[in-house]
Design a protein around this motif. Structure first.
Motif, short mmCIF file in Angstrom:
data_model
loop_
_atom_site.label_atom_id
_atom_site.label_comp_id
_atom_site.label_asym_id
_atom_site.label_seq_id
_atom_site.Cartn_x
_atom_site.Cartn_y
_atom_site.Cartn_z
N SER A 272 0.86 -1.18 0.00
CA SER A 272 0.00 0.00 0.00
C SER A 272 0.90 1.23 0.00
CB SER A 272 -0.93 0.00 1.22
OG SER A 272 -0.17 -0.01 2.42
N ARG A 273 0.35 2.39 -0.32
CA ARG A 273 1.16 3.61 -0.46
C ARG A 273 1.90 3.96 0.83
NH1 ARG A 273 1.23 4.81 -5.97
NH2 ARG A 273 -0.81 4.28 -6.81
N ASP A 274 1.27 3.67 1.98
CA ASP A 274 1.91 3.99 3.26
C ASP A 274 2.80 2.87 3.78
OD1 ASP A 274 0.03 2.12 3.97
OD2 ASP A 274 -1.09 3.42 5.35
N GLY A 275 2.85 1.74 3.05
CA GLY A 275 3.70 0.62 3.46
C GLY A 275 3.14 -0.22 4.59
N ARG A 276 1.90 0.04 5.00
CA ARG A 276 1.29 -0.68 6.12
C ARG A 276 0.82 -2.07 5.70
NH1 ARG A 276 -2.43 0.11 10.55
NH2 ARG A 276 -2.69 -1.99 11.38
N TYR A 277 0.30 -2.18 4.49
CA TYR A 277 -0.29 -3.44 4.03
C TYR A 277 0.45 -3.97 2.80
CZ TYR A 277 -4.20 -2.16 7.07
OH TYR A 277 -4.96 -1.82 8.16
N ILE A 278 0.35 -5.28 2.62
CA ILE A 278 0.81 -5.94 1.40
C ILE A 278 -0.40 -6.66 0.82
CG2 ILE A 278 2.37 -7.64 0.40
CD1 ILE A 278 4.10 -7.33 2.96
N ILE A 279 -0.63 -6.51 -0.48
CA ILE A 279 -1.67 -7.31 -1.12
C ILE A 279 -1.00 -8.31 -2.05
CG2 ILE A 279 -3.45 -5.53 -0.95
CD1 ILE A 279 -3.03 -5.08 -4.01
N SER A 280 -1.57 -9.49 -2.12
CA SER A 280 -1.02 -10.53 -2.99
C SER A 280 -2.14 -11.16 -3.79
CB SER A 280 -0.30 -11.61 -2.17
OG SER A 280 -1.20 -12.28 -1.31
N ARG A 281 -1.82 -11.60 -4.99
CA ARG A 281 -2.80 -12.22 -5.88
C ARG A 281 -2.34 -13.62 -6.22
NH1 ARG A 281 -6.62 -14.17 -9.08
NH2 ARG A 281 -7.54 -12.82 -10.68
N ASP A 282 -3.15 -14.62 -5.90
CA ASP A 282 -2.92 -15.96 -6.42
C ASP A 282 -4.04 -16.26 -7.40
OD1 ASP A 282 -5.16 -16.98 -4.90
OD2 ASP A 282 -3.87 -17.07 -3.15
N TYR A 283 -4.15 -17.49 -7.87
CA TYR A 283 -5.10 -17.74 -8.95
C TYR A 283 -6.55 -17.54 -8.52
CZ TYR A 283 -7.13 -19.71 -13.15
OH TYR A 283 -7.83 -19.86 -14.32
N LEU A 284 -6.87 -17.88 -7.28
CA LEU A 284 -8.26 -17.83 -6.84
C LEU A 284 -8.60 -16.61 -5.99
CD1 LEU A 284 -8.97 -21.57 -5.88
CD2 LEU A 284 -9.40 -20.42 -8.06
N THR A 285 -7.62 -16.00 -5.34
CA THR A 285 -7.94 -14.96 -4.35
C THR A 285 -6.98 -13.76 -4.40
OG1 THR A 285 -6.51 -15.86 -2.59
CG2 THR A 285 -8.73 -16.77 -2.74
N ILE A 286 -7.41 -12.70 -3.71
CA ILE A 286 -6.52 -11.61 -3.30
C ILE A 286 -6.45 -11.67 -1.78
CG2 ILE A 286 -6.43 -9.12 -2.91
CD1 ILE A 286 -7.13 -8.56 -5.66
N LYS A 287 -5.25 -11.57 -1.24
CA LYS A 287 -5.07 -11.55 0.21
C LYS A 287 -4.47 -10.21 0.62
CE LYS A 287 -4.45 -16.55 0.92
NZ LYS A 287 -4.50 -17.05 -0.47
N ILE A 288 -4.99 -9.66 1.71
CA ILE A 288 -4.48 -8.40 2.26
C ILE A 288 -3.77 -8.72 3.58
CG2 ILE A 288 -5.05 -6.08 3.06
CD1 ILE A 288 -7.62 -6.30 1.34
N TRP A 289 -2.49 -8.38 3.65
CA TRP A 289 -1.67 -8.70 4.81
C TRP A 289 -1.29 -7.43 5.55
CZ3 TRP A 289 -0.38 -13.89 5.65
CH2 TRP A 289 -0.60 -14.76 4.58
N ASP A 290 -1.34 -7.49 6.87
CA ASP A 290 -0.82 -6.42 7.71
C ASP A 290 0.66 -6.69 7.95
OD1 ASP A 290 -0.08 -4.81 10.00
OD2 ASP A 290 -2.21 -4.50 10.37
#
Length: 421
Positions: A272-290
């Motif tokens: 994310s722009r502030d570096g707080r979160y990471i988003i990842s994409r696999d074939y079935l989902t998007i995951k949002i990580w803190d």
């Protein structure tokens, strides 16, 4: 505020053609740091740049420049053809009147400079009854020249390039290694991650994406085909094989199948722009990580849950290996990704709304819907066209504006938020 996404512009062939040339298909999209320019790369090695026009009530993008970034090559030592396809584009911070951007194919990274060039023409004037030739500057054009070529550092296909917040360095990642470069030094790089085993028969995972932290110049993440995201800290050691953090969700053993490893492979990850979160994409989902919680994501968004029953067919036609990119909005409230049937989804994970956009060049304005995720089943019931897919996109750095690639077209959409009842 309720989201109200609407169509803005369409670039590329606007009529339906029977067959699109492979070289014309969009393969990379990137806004610059101001949002005033968009660079689009294709499988033919070309880069087209669009500039936002000013002085109008409704600003629009117009053609700015086009250049041939990469050409097909042949590796005679390995007897391999090297495609000209543009894998990634990244703009550098602007420090002068010219623009600089990095482009890469499978093997070679180039630093391009775009600048305004005066076109000189010959004219004449009369002096004392004599016609004297003079040089006149009648018009200007945008020229592109390669300032640096970063080559011979990757034995495997380059999948990512990412600029550092220090404005001086960048990383490039292939299947097994990540290298650190200085923008001014093209003949030397430092290997900061190397996961190549001593015996290639023991190879169990590959690197799929890498990205620098947007603020901390010493921190970067890289994702793997095993579904893990590892955070490296260059302050600890020069070689970051031992990660500082590892973000991984444990798989439910009861749901494990032949396809589990394939569908868990991460195709893209972003900060994310502030570096707080990471988003990842696999074939079935998007995951949002803190960033502060490694054991599980704070949110899992199902994109292709309706395709679980079709994994055999997707494996047969190789679509299960499609690499969909993901994006996160400027405010961090929305994540975005593409799908089949030229669909593109914008998930507001705060208000729990999803906007579905069909990048349809015949009806670009009428294929936009905003609903709750529970009512999204209506879209997944449509017959799937696997050849129509939105793999690439880029988000405006300051506004709610997204650029989407579909086949040989570039679609632009903007969000005009309205007050909700």
């Amino acid at each position: 505020m309720a989201s109200h996404w609407r169509f803005s512009q369409l670039f590329g062939e606007k009529t339906v053609t029977e067959e699109v040339a492979e070289v014309d298909i969009v393969s990379a999209i990137e806004f610059d740091e101001t949002g005033e320019f968009i660079a689009v790369g294709d499988r033919g090695g070309r880069v087209v740049v669009f500039e936002r026009s000013t002085g109008k009530e409704r600003s629009e993008y117009k053609f700015f420049a086009e250049f041939q970034s990469h050409d097909p090559e042949f590796d005679y030592l390995k007897s391999l053809e090297i495609e000209e396809k543009i894998n990634k584009i990244r703009w550098c911070s602007k420090s002068s009147a010219s623009h600089t951007l990095l482009t890469t194919n499978d093997k070679t990274i180039k630093l391009w400079k775009l600048f305004e060039k005066k076109v000189k023409t010959m004219g004449s004037k009369y002096v004392g009854g004599l016609s004297v030739p003079v040089v006149e500057h009648r018009e200007s054009t945008i020229a592109a020249t390669p300032r640096k070529v970063f080559s011979n550092a990757h034995a495997y296909h380059i999948n990512s390039i990412s600029l550092n917040s220090d404005g001086e360095t960048f990383i490039s990642a292939d299947d097994l290694r990540i290298n650190l470069w200085n923008l001014e030094v093209s003949d030397q790089s430092f290997n900061i991650v190397d996961i190549k085993p001593p015996n290639m028969d023991e190879l169990s995972e590959v690197i799929t994406a890498a990205e620098f932290h947007p603020i901390q110049c010493n921190t970067f993440v890289y994702s793997s085909s095993k579904g893990t995201i590892k955070l490296g800290d260059m302050r600890g050691s020069a070689l970051c094989d031992s990660h500082a953090k590892c973000f991984e969700q444990e798989e439910d053993s009861s749901s494990r199948s032949f396809f589990s490893e394939i569908i868990s492979s991460i195709s893209d990850c972003k900060f994310s722009r502030d570096g707080r979160y990471i988003i990842s994409r696999d074939y079935l989902t998007i995951k949002i990580w803190d960033m502060n919680m490694e054991r599980q994501p704070v949110k899992v968004i199902n994109i292709h849950d309706h395709l679980r029953s079709k994994l055999c067919d997707l494996y047969e036609n190789d679509c299960i290996f499609d690499k969909f990119e993901c994006q996160i909005s400027t405010d961090g409230n929305s994540v975005m990704t593409g799908s089949y049937n030229n669909m593109f989804y914008i998930y507001d994970w705060v208000s729990d709304q999803v906007t579905s956009i069909e990048a349809n060049k015949l009806h670009p304005t009428g294929k936009i819907k905003t609903t709750s995720p529970s009512s999204r089943r209506e879209f997944s019931s449509e017959p799937l066209e696997y050849t129509k897919k939105c793999l690439h996109a880029s988000v405006h750095p300051k506004e709610e504006f997204v650029a989407i690639g579909a086949s040989n077209n570039l679609f632009l959409y903007e969000n005009q938020k309205t007050m909700s009842d």
